[in-house]
Write a protein that holds these residues in place. Sequence first.
Motif, PDB file in Angstrom:
ATOM      1  N   PRO A   1      59.999  46.705  20.255  1.00 29.84           N
ATOM      2  CA  PRO A   1      59.783  44.807  19.758  1.00 29.84           C
ATOM      3  C   PRO A   1      57.887  44.657  20.150  1.00 29.84           C
ATOM      4  CG  PRO A   1      60.912  45.124  22.095  1.00 29.84           C
ATOM      5  CD  PRO A   1      60.878  46.357  21.474  1.00 29.84           C
ATOM      6  N   VAL A   2      57.216  43.675  18.965  1.00 26.32           N
ATOM      7  CA  VAL A   2      55.844  43.183  19.766  1.00 26.32           C
ATOM      8  C   VAL A   2      56.353  41.985  21.014  1.00 26.32           C
ATOM      9  CG1 VAL A   2      53.718  42.411  18.543  1.00 26.32           C
ATOM     10  CG2 VAL A   2      55.242  43.737  17.678  1.00 26.32           C
ATOM     11  N   HIS A   3      56.937  41.718  20.727  1.00 27.01           N
ATOM     12  CA  HIS A   3      56.966  40.647  22.317  1.00 27.01           C
ATOM     13  C   HIS A   3      58.283  40.971  22.685  1.00 27.01           C
ATOM     14  CE1 HIS A   3      53.529  38.461  20.427  1.00 27.01           C
ATOM     15  NE2 HIS A   3      54.936  38.449  18.972  1.00 27.01           N
ATOM     16  N   PRO A   4      58.198  42.053  23.764  1.00 20.99           N
ATOM     17  CA  PRO A   4      59.787  41.865  24.725  1.00 20.99           C
ATOM     18  C   PRO A   4      59.828  40.934  25.085  1.00 20.99           C
ATOM     19  CG  PRO A   4      57.535  42.887  25.877  1.00 20.99           C
ATOM     20  CD  PRO A   4      57.198  42.712  24.003  1.00 20.99           C
ATOM     21  N   SER A   5      61.568  40.700  25.379  1.00 24.29           N
ATOM     22  CA  SER A   5      61.762  39.518  26.199  1.00 24.29           C
ATOM     23  C   SER A   5      62.005  39.950  27.365  1.00 24.29           C
ATOM     24  CB  SER A   5      63.082  40.010  26.009  1.00 24.29           C
ATOM     25  OG  SER A   5      64.417  41.328  26.849  1.00 24.29           O
ATOM     26  N   ASP A   6      61.920  41.167  28.061  1.00 23.07           N
ATOM     27  CA  ASP A   6      61.592  40.930  29.834  1.00 23.07           C
ATOM     28  C   ASP A   6      60.113  42.233  30.173  1.00 23.07           C
ATOM     29  OD1 ASP A   6      61.488  41.929  32.306  1.00 23.07           O
ATOM     30  OD2 ASP A   6      63.369  41.733  33.184  1.00 23.07           O
ATOM     31  N   PRO A   7      59.272  42.332  30.006  1.00 23.43           N
ATOM     32  CA  PRO A   7      58.123  43.055  29.223  1.00 23.43           C
ATOM     33  C   PRO A   7      57.187  44.280  30.411  1.00 23.43           C
ATOM     34  CG  PRO A   7      57.081  40.471  28.866  1.00 23.43           C
ATOM     35  CD  PRO A   7      58.431  40.621  29.557  1.00 23.43           C
ATOM     36  N   GLU A   8      58.116  43.599  32.108  1.00 21.06           N
ATOM     37  CA  GLU A   8      58.164  44.077  32.977  1.00 21.06           C
ATOM     38  C   GLU A   8      59.185  44.791  33.446  1.00 21.06           C
ATOM     39  OE1 GLU A   8      57.181  41.231  35.851  1.00 21.06           O
ATOM     40  OE2 GLU A   8      55.375  41.233  35.244  1.00 21.06           O
ATOM     41  N   LYS A   9      60.081  45.231  32.721  1.00 25.96           N
ATOM     42  CA  LYS A   9      61.544  46.133  33.321  1.00 25.96           C
ATOM     43  C   LYS A   9      61.308  46.930  32.061  1.00 25.96           C
ATOM     44  CE  LYS A   9      65.962  46.082  32.392  1.00 25.96           C
ATOM     45  NZ  LYS A   9      68.193  45.178  32.758  1.00 25.96           N
ATOM     46  N   ASN A  10      61.691  48.352  32.630  1.00 27.83           N
ATOM     47  CA  ASN A  10      61.957  49.471  31.742  1.00 27.83           C
ATOM     48  C   ASN A  10      63.081  49.311  31.175  1.00 27.83           C
ATOM     49  OD1 ASN A  10      61.675  51.773  30.991  1.00 27.83           O
ATOM     50  ND2 ASN A  10      61.698  53.122  33.228  1.00 27.83           N
ATOM     51  N   GLN A  11      62.642  49.188  29.604  1.00 24.19           N
ATOM     52  CA  GLN A  11      63.786  49.044  28.554  1.00 24.19           C
ATOM     53  C   GLN A  11      63.850  50.557  27.882  1.00 24.19           C
ATOM     54  OE1 GLN A  11      62.652  45.647  26.923  1.00 24.19           O
ATOM     55  NE2 GLN A  11      61.442  45.085  27.386  1.00 24.19           N
ATOM     56  N   ARG A  12      65.103  50.195  27.526  1.00 22.90           N
ATOM     57  CA  ARG A  12      65.520  51.956  26.236  1.00 22.90           C
ATOM     58  C   ARG A  12      65.684  51.467  25.101  1.00 22.90           C
ATOM     59  NH1 ARG A  12      70.344  54.345  30.314  1.00 22.90           N
ATOM     60  NH2 ARG A  12      69.496  54.591  32.671  1.00 22.90           N
ATOM     61  N   VAL A  13      64.868  52.718  24.620  1.00 24.19           N
ATOM     62  CA  VAL A  13      65.367  52.125  22.883  1.00 24.19           C
ATOM     63  C   VAL A  13      65.785  53.224  22.503  1.00 24.19           C
ATOM     64  CG1 VAL A  13      63.517  50.907  22.830  1.00 24.19           C
ATOM     65  CG2 VAL A  13      63.030  53.134  22.563  1.00 24.19           C
ATOM     66  N   VAL A  14      66.470  53.050  21.586  1.00 22.19           N
ATOM     67  CA  VAL A  14      67.435  53.941  20.998  1.00 22.19           C
ATOM     68  C   VAL A  14      66.656  54.679  19.649  1.00 22.19           C
ATOM     69  CG1 VAL A  14      69.639  55.085  19.827  1.00 22.19           C
ATOM     70  CG2 VAL A  14      69.437  53.590  22.227  1.00 22.19           C
ATOM     71  N   PRO A  15      66.620  55.929  18.877  1.00 22.98           N
ATOM     72  CA  PRO A  15      66.191  56.111  17.658  1.00 22.98           C
ATOM     73  C   PRO A  15      67.198  56.025  16.705  1.00 22.98           C
ATOM     74  CG  PRO A  15      65.992  57.912  18.843  1.00 22.98           C
ATOM     75  CD  PRO A  15      66.625  56.634  20.027  1.00 22.98           C
ATOM     76  N   SER A  16      67.162  55.779  15.285  1.00 17.11           N
ATOM     77  CA  SER A  16      67.406  56.406  14.552  1.00 17.11           C
ATOM     78  C   SER A  16      67.606  56.809  13.597  1.00 17.11           C
ATOM     79  CB  SER A  16      68.650  54.879  13.684  1.00 17.11           C
ATOM     80  OG  SER A  16      66.997  54.338  12.798  1.00 17.11           O
ATOM     81  N   LEU A  17      68.021  58.095  12.108  1.00 15.47           N
ATOM     82  CA  LEU A  17      67.856  59.278  11.861  1.00 15.47           C
ATOM     83  C   LEU A  17      67.403  58.398  10.729  1.00 15.47           C
ATOM     84  CD1 LEU A  17      67.738  62.079  11.671  1.00 15.47           C
ATOM     85  CD2 LEU A  17      69.866  61.401   9.819  1.00 15.47           C
ATOM     86  N   LEU A  18      65.786  58.993  10.084  1.00 16.94           N
ATOM     87  CA  LEU A  18      65.155  58.346   9.379  1.00 16.94           C
ATOM     88  C   LEU A  18      65.185  59.330   7.579  1.00 16.94           C
ATOM     89  CD1 LEU A  18      64.339  55.802   8.468  1.00 16.94           C
ATOM     90  CD2 LEU A  18      62.230  56.681   8.470  1.00 16.94           C
ATOM     91  N   LEU A  19      64.689  60.502   8.280  1.00 15.46           N
ATOM     92  CA  LEU A  19      64.948  61.202   7.534  1.00 15.46           C
ATOM     93  C   LEU A  19      65.157  63.431   8.088  1.00 15.46           C
ATOM     94  CD1 LEU A  19      61.278  61.150   5.584  1.00 15.46           C
ATOM     95  CD2 LEU A  19      62.955  60.802   4.327  1.00 15.46           C
ATOM     96  N   LYS A  20      66.571  63.311   7.515  1.00 20.82           N
ATOM     97  CA  LYS A  20      66.969  64.488   7.587  1.00 20.82           C
ATOM     98  C   LYS A  20      66.508  66.201   7.460  1.00 20.82           C
ATOM     99  CE  LYS A  20      71.871  66.375   8.869  1.00 20.82           C
ATOM    100  NZ  LYS A  20      73.177  66.078   8.906  1.00 20.82           N
ATOM    101  N   SER A  21      66.000  66.847   7.878  1.00 22.33           N
ATOM    102  CA  SER A  21      66.089  68.233   7.458  1.00 22.33           C
ATOM    103  C   SER A  21      64.870  68.088   6.215  1.00 22.33           C
ATOM    104  CB  SER A  21      66.962  68.677   6.840  1.00 22.33           C
ATOM    105  OG  SER A  21      67.844  68.938   7.637  1.00 22.33           O
ATOM    106  N   VAL A  22      63.722  67.864   7.495  1.00 21.47           N
ATOM    107  CA  VAL A  22      62.584  67.282   6.128  1.00 21.47           C
ATOM    108  C   VAL A  22      61.762  68.947   6.448  1.00 21.47           C
ATOM    109  CG1 VAL A  22      62.508  64.929   5.547  1.00 21.47           C
ATOM    110  CG2 VAL A  22      60.915  66.201   7.887  1.00 21.47           C
TER     111      VAL A  22
END
Length: 687
Positions: free
Chosen positions: A233-254
């Motif tokens: 996020p460009v504007h995080p809800s809690d900027p000072e907290k170490n947040q976790r973000v989860v990736p998603s598969l975009l392209l397989k076997s490029v």
Amino acid sequence: MAALEEGFTLTAVPLGSGPDGPLGVEQSDKTDQFLVTDSGRTVILYKVSDQKPLGSWSVKQGQIITCPAVCNFQTGEYIVVHDNKVLRIWNNEDVNLDKVFKATLSAEVYRIHSIQGTEPLVLFKEGAIRGLEALLAEPQQKIETVISDEEVIKWTKFFMVFRHPVLIFITEKHGNYFAYVQKFNSRILSKYTLLLGQEEKSVTQSFSTSVHRKFISLMSLSSDGCVYETLIPVHPSDPEKNQRVVPSLLLKSVVSGNARSGVALTILDQDHVAVLGPPLSASKECLSIWNTKFQTLQTSKELPQGTSGQLWYHGENLFMLHGKFLTVIPYKCEVSSLAGALGKLKHGQDPDIHAMTHFVNWETSQGYGLGSQNSEQSKRILRRRKIEVSVQPEVPPSTQLLAAIQKDSEKHIEVELRKFLAVKRTPDFHTIIGDVVIGILGRYKAEPSFYPRNCLMQLIQTRVLSYSLCPGLMESALEKTDVQILQICLQQFPDIPESVTCACLKIFLSIGDDSLQETDINMESVSDYTATIQDGEIEQQTEILQNGFNPEEDNCENCAQELIEKPQAATEESTSCPVTGKRAALLNAILHSAYSETFLLPHLKDIPAQHITIMDWICLLLDANFTVVVMIPEAKRLLLSLYKFVKSQISICSELNKIEVSFRELQKLNQEKTNRELYSIEVLELF
């Protein structure tokens, strides 16, 4: 549709005398001119259209350039760092770098960033960031340490968001990746932990990023050959907290998963990425362009002489090291459409007629015939069209997400959810999240095969849900025996009914160890599990003597004698824990949840007999299952231990009562008024 044009060698001088090829290719203050920094001692200014160098500068023998040269767009000067700490600034008229401006810094520099519209920024290897002007005013100023020990910066990017500079850099420590985002309008540094997927456990080999309206799209090329996208996020809800973000598969076997080097990734536009590396069907390296929207390969170009695994993108040109020479390959990417992605896009018969673009800039529309009239009437038409476009209502992201839940695939819903969560939170955020969960559960009831577990995990981790806000969530998790979701709900929901708590308890007690072994469970509550068991054994051996209780005085000699006759069995039982670590973590989630004893007691009667000797709710369990506990042989040792413990506690309480009475008497004496002139001796009998 995308196409790679015929490439050309920018210079005949071999580059990449260092082990990793050139350090960088950066834009200068002229559109067609670029600074190429060799990994040795040289910086060269090239004009791409003429395919020739305009200037060359080198540091003296014994020095080495450690940071790519950049252009200060505010002054037109060039900046480079050699030997990690020595900063040089020069212009086109300078010939010898040894005679230009020099500043020795107090810490090692990782990278200097410079873009149009703001001053250059200096990123140090320890994660601190300084503006160039403030740094030049005091070169030896103290530079703080931002990242932890053994944490190393792997990649960085500088860009503008709503006319404000933002710098992002990725670090790696022991195989874990972290993203730091520095916003300079608010001086806030946000940290994110990148939770890489199971397929991405080995190495992330390349990063690239682009900025959307409300989030930063971070793409990564993994050693498994797949491209993943993480939304920050460009504007995080809690900027000072170490947040976790989860990736998603975009392209397989490029690219081939066996390629350990020579791969790179860069984002070209919102729907296209360029990938450098060997494809699955070939051993030689290739440059390819993929459509991320439709997940199709658009074009590719074989590079028989190999590359250094570096790819730079400026304007409509791709720069790379082909063999030992810097090569430029122009490219074209049209507006993404299904026909274009499949190569079926039809063009007009007249090549002089340009098709109207899907996105018209009403202020600069002369290229499409609209501004060619150059009259007041055409300007009024443009203004009216602009107003008509601007008044069209924008569909809220929550509405788009709820609509996607009803009909789209799980993967598409997950992407839409991540986009929604990247938006700044509104006051009704918790109710919207509740509606999203209810929408998912409603479709799950209609389609039992539809169970977007990743989406539910992300929704729960927002920490705004409760049982009353989504009453069907835990029931669905119970049906699926999804103990991970149940554990998180028990840890976060404050209003779980006691009947549901007991249902979770039954699941946690009955699920097999094999299933638990394959499940991802939070083990924080049992981090010192082994040490606790060992400490408990020591305390159990010394507790009776510490409490002043002698087991020889126990009235249950028969029971004790019976246990003494089986010392081996007793030892085995006392030194082993009845549950595994993961099951203990689940049971701890039950014990730490909010419940009322009055309402919990009736539901505990349904607990099977083989499960009731391992719980901490001993009093409640005895009340609910008294007859069963007295009758089963497995409970005999437990009852004996409880008897000894209770007797020792009674003895302690009795002594404490005597001490309490004595202190009360002393307190009364201190409150009485006494004649200080008289001398007296008083004897107090405490026992």
